[in-house]
Design an enzyme around this catalytic site. Sequence first.
Site, PDB file in Angstrom:
ATOM      1  N   CYS A  66      19.498 121.419  35.602  1.00  0.00           N
ATOM      2  CA  CYS A  66      17.931 121.815  35.784  1.00  0.00           C
ATOM      3  C   CYS A  66      17.828 122.671  37.329  1.00  0.00           C
ATOM      4  CB  CYS A  66      17.237 120.805  35.689  1.00  0.00           C
ATOM      5  SG  CYS A  66      15.443 120.864  35.972  1.00  0.00           S
ATOM      6  N   CYS A 153      11.127 121.797  31.220  1.00  0.00           N
ATOM      7  CA  CYS A 153      11.531 120.618  31.658  1.00  0.00           C
ATOM      8  C   CYS A 153      12.726 120.193  30.751  1.00  0.00           C
ATOM      9  CB  CYS A 153      10.532 119.758  31.815  1.00  0.00           C
ATOM     10  SG  CYS A 153      11.269 117.959  31.942  1.00  0.00           S
ATOM     11  N   GLU A 326      -2.097  92.736  20.888  1.00  0.00           N
ATOM     12  CA  GLU A 326      -2.117  93.665  21.890  1.00  0.00           C
ATOM     13  C   GLU A 326      -3.444  93.742  22.518  1.00  0.00           C
ATOM     14  OE1 GLU A 326      -1.711  96.798  24.439  1.00  0.00           O
ATOM     15  OE2 GLU A 326       0.212  96.073  23.353  1.00  0.00           O
ATOM     16  N   CYS A 401      12.216  97.278  30.152  1.00  0.00           N
ATOM     17  CA  CYS A 401      12.623  98.579  31.047  1.00  0.00           C
ATOM     18  C   CYS A 401      12.712  98.284  32.279  1.00  0.00           C
ATOM     19  CB  CYS A 401      11.161  99.589  30.704  1.00  0.00           C
ATOM     20  SG  CYS A 401       9.799  99.195  31.210  1.00  0.00           S
TER      21      CYS A 401
END
Length: 444
Positions: A66, A153, A326, A401
Amino acid sequence: MNEIEIVGLGDSGEGIGSFEGLKIFVEGALPTEKIQVQIVEVKKNYALGKLEKILIESSDRVQPQCKYFPACGGCQIQHLNYQAQLKIKQQKVIDAVERIGKIFDAEILPTLGMKNFSNYRNKMQFPVGKIDGNFVCGCYEKKSHKIIDVADCLIQREGNNKILRAVKLLAKKFNLEPYDEKKHTGFLRHIMGRVGCTGELMIVLVTANKNFPQAKNFCAEIKKILPEVTSIQQNIQPEKNNVILGRETKILFGSSTIIDRLGNLRFNISARSFFQVNTAQAEILYQTALNFAELTGNEIVIDAYCGTGTIGLFMSKLAHKIIGIEIEPAAIEDAKKNALENKISNAEFFVGDAVKFIPKLYNKKIFADVVVVDPPRAGCAKKVLETFAAMQPKKIVYVSCNAATLARDLKILLELGYKTTKIQPVDMFPQTAHIESVAQIVKI
């Protein structure tokens, strides 16, 4: 000038070494390299260094593909070959679990990677601004809020790159003034895009106020440039903060949702809904979670932080009942719609805070055999983990994560009578320092 050897990578992809007992973080350096470094800032327990010269180069160093690397903060480790990225991410999980979680007997498996590790993101959200009077949109420069103007990107699906270029073009044509986060002036704050499973596109313009008299003409022009667009929306975010999306969303054209697939399941995804940004790896992630749950068809599964219902619906084929919780109402509406469209009748979804909602289930004598949790990066509050443990499920499947908060929570769960047996890292974010993991936790 000091010579140091790099022995690891930090959370943001910096090389880690030491000099005279002080840990030094050096951007751009890789493990096994010997470098010359200039100390630029000394903190209480560590220092920041500037890479001056590589004396011995890592055999895993590659030429980044990139043109925006390394200035752009979107990717951190494009200069590291992909197989080495996978090994380092596995080690990152091992280090966190042992150092923070004090867990040494869990099996931590090799990272599951991708064959094609470019152009994988189905969702884009780029800030908008002005530099020297020119309209710019892209990722922030590392450790700053200076925007790197991007046209293409490397990790975005091509549909998102098309959205980026088209909206930038029309934003200039219609004089959509970029928002200034210091002065709190201007109109357009972020450009958000989503790509569906058949290539259909969703565009969300995040604006500082509702006033958008050019909306109709803007939509007409977008449709000419990108006929695959099926949804154009305006999200209003008037607050003086860095939160990307506001609470109000208006549909300017088309549908309120876009469709993506995981396995044989269709999912409706709205502008504000959470859905994994890497569809191919999400299927691997959720299959791993399903395998770790070891369902027989008789279990009640509570899916905390269920989002649009992805994990719960993925598990529904092997569970007796799925209960999804949720806090975001729009996500629950999507989850219910997803269950209906996929003809899944053994899943129910509720709006609520897991800490408050799960005790209500407990009081109604509804107990979970398996709890699935996929929290934000901050992990679970201790009270949430205590609430899970109080239900005494046979297993907890934890999707994370953030290796550090995962390790912290696994330690708390061990104190609550739940042992981590194995952890599977999954590379959801190639070219970045981030790693997703699935942990299997069983009642002792």
